[in-house]
Scaffold this active site. Structure first.
Site, PDB file in Angstrom:
ATOM      1  N   SER A  56       5.822  -1.390   6.405  1.00 53.93           N
ATOM      2  CA  SER A  56       7.218  -1.158   6.065  1.00 53.93           C
ATOM      3  C   SER A  56       7.475  -1.397   4.591  1.00 53.93           C
ATOM      4  CB  SER A  56       8.097  -2.101   6.906  1.00 53.93           C
ATOM      5  OG  SER A  56       9.374  -2.258   6.334  1.00 53.93           O
ATOM      6  N   LYS A  57       8.557  -0.790   4.090  1.00 54.75           N
ATOM      7  CA  LYS A  57       8.970  -1.029   2.706  1.00 54.75           C
ATOM      8  C   LYS A  57       9.285  -2.508   2.494  1.00 54.75           C
ATOM      9  CE  LYS A  57      10.789   3.609   1.897  1.00 54.75           C
ATOM     10  NZ  LYS A  57      11.989   4.427   1.597  1.00 54.75           N
ATOM     11  N   ARG A  58       9.633  -3.190   3.570  1.00 51.37           N
ATOM     12  CA  ARG A  58       9.959  -4.614   3.466  1.00 51.37           C
ATOM     13  C   ARG A  58       8.732  -5.477   3.194  1.00 51.37           C
ATOM     14  NH1 ARG A  58      14.050  -5.575   8.605  1.00 51.37           N
ATOM     15  NH2 ARG A  58      15.631  -4.028   8.022  1.00 51.37           N
TER      16      ARG A  58
END
Length: 493
Positions: free
Chosen positions: A263-265
């Site tokens: 994820s971008k997170r």
């Protein structure tokens, strides 16, 4: 066999995700392994997602990783334009969509948003990570397929908004072959009549891909396996046009250490994120190449040239690839160690300057730290004591293995201080001679003499370099000041 032609076709929507970089790399390796052509095509038909500056990121990333394209908007190989919005302006996609309409393989659809909304069906539950909402699907019911020619012409004449949809048979099956997953067959009644031309006149991503891949004579299409479900629709388009399909290579999912989609997170999902975290471009490319593929010789450290030599897309794994940040850090450290001193110094200098504000020999500091870091961002915390000694606890002077404690450390520092004060030559050799002469006279172990001195001048339990190097770099005045501070601390303990 036709010369291999692959294409990387990113959309300018932001940073280059690791998955997109892997796709570009594999496309590049497939082409170069067979002395083929690697093409850069910009897919900017989704205008709502366009991000200013994203095009620069694409070019900068490919240049930085060494994935140099042979054809593109800046290198016309005779198959341009290489930007889809420019191809839209030429009417290429509308022309081919109308060809399908004439064949009965596509049709005009004038359904309103409200009517389409009534066809929505909820699918599944909201995911735990709340990154996505409950998904909804629309299985179009072919309502407009049954409009008469007169009704269609009337709607077009009145300017009623429309899309052009693919007409997929309701019965039978569609089979396609993937180089990794083999033959895959789906029932046609599971496929939706996907939109080919949107109401704004732009083609959808899927339709533009098929048309452009054919016109640009692409032989191998590489993409993530999330596109497996769309591929039967591509197959139907190729069949409807009477075109030869390319070789499909669908890549495994990239997950984090918890086996969830990267994820971008995560903080390290894009190429630019990794550069900002101090990873070298060569190490990133090497690491990304191994996310789903392994060398036949089980080599882990491989240059781009070696990857080109050994890469065979048929050996790509089906199983998800884990983005192991620990492995990437190790690999990056190996690349840093292999740099020559001048190369490393150039890379390290900005980090050194951001940490040390004294007039010291930065090149010597860089040399000390090169073999002791895994990323360039590790440099700061390794060398910050050169700028200012931390407020340390005297408990650090106690080291069982070295057989040192506060009491004998104080004695060592008190006895060495005047020798350092009298010394004019602060070269590493001169400092070593002073300390080793003292150790010999006192008949103590090396650690009993070196540990107190290194601790006093660094204030840290571990440092790049030992007492000789640190004192020599700090110089006489700063080193003596730090030794006196240590004596004071130990005297009051």
């Amino acid at each position: 066999m036709n010369k291999i032609r692959t294409r990387f076709a990113p959309s300018p929507t932001g940073k280059m995700h690791v998955g997109n970089l892997r796709t570009a790399l594999y496309e590049y390796l497939i082409a170069k392994h067979e002395d083929g052509t690697f093409i850069l095509r910009i897919e900017d038909t989704d205008q709502e997602r366009y991000v200013d500056g994203a095009l620069d990121i694409i070019y900068r990333t490919l240049a930085g990783t060494g994935l140099i394209h042979d054809e593109g908007s800046d290198k016309d190989g005779g198959y341009g334009p290489y930007v889809q919005s420019e191809r839209v302006a030429l009417g290429i996609y509308m022309k081919y969509a109308k060809t399908l309409v004439e064949k009965g393989a596509a049709y005009y659809c004038f359904c309103t948003k409200d009517r389409l909304a009534s066809l929505k069906k909820a699918v599944g539950n909201a995911p735990e990570d709340d990154e996505e909402e409950v998904k909804e699907i629309i299985k179009y019911d072919k309502h407009c397929l049954h409009l008469s020619k007169e009704e269609i012409e009337k709607n077009l004449a009145e300017g009623i908004p429309y899309v052009i949809r693919q007409n997929i048979p309701s019965e039978g099956t569609t089979t396609f072959h993937d180089a990794i997953f083999g033959d895959i067959t789906v029932d046609n009644d599971e496929l939706d009549d996907m939109i080919l031309i949107k109401s704004d006149g732009y083609p959808t991503y899927n339709f533009a891909n098929v048309v452009d891949d054919h016109l640009m004579k692409i032989t191998h299409v590489v993409r993530g396996n999330e596109y497996l479900s769309s591929t039967p629709k591509y197959t139907r388009l190729y069949e409807d046009f009477g075109w030869e399909e390319p070789v499909y290579v669908h890549l495994p999912l990239i997950t984090n250490e918890d086996h969830k989609k990267l994820s971008k997170r995560s903080g390290h999902s894009s190429y630019e994120d990794l550069l900002e975290q101090g990873f070298l471009s060569e190490a990133i490319v090497n690491f990304v190449a191994l996310l789903g593929w392994s060398s036949p010789n089980n080599n882990e450290i491989m240059s781009l040239e070696e990857l080109i030599r050994d890469f065979d897309y048929r050996n790509i794994n089906k199983s998800p690839a884990v983005f192991d940040i620990v492995k990437l850090r190790w690999m990056n450290g190996e690349y840093i160690k292999r740099l020559d001193e001048d190369q490393f110094y150039i890379l390290a200098l900005p980090y050194i300057k951001a940490t040390i504000h004294k007039d010291l020999d930065f090149k010597r500091i860089a040399k000390l730290v090169q073999t002791r870091i895994e990323t360039l961002c590790d440099i700061g915390e390794k060398i910050d004591f050169f700028d200012e000694i931390p407020d340390y606890d005297v408990a650090m002077f106690t080291h069982k293995k070295m057989k040192t404690n506060s009491e004998n450390s104080l004695e060592v520092l008190n006895e060495l201080l005047p020798r350092f004060e009298a010394l004019e030559d602060y070269s590493e050799t001169a400092i070593e001679n002073v300390i080793m002469s003292y150790i010999g006279e006192k008949q103590i172990k090396n650690g009993q003499g070196l540990w107190p001195v290194r601790t006093a001048v660094s204030g840290k339990q571990s440092t790049p370099g030992g007492a000789y190097e640190i004192i020599s770099i700090l110089g006489k005045e700063e080193s003596l000041s730090r030794i006196r501070i240590a004596i004071d601390k130990l005297s009051k303990a």
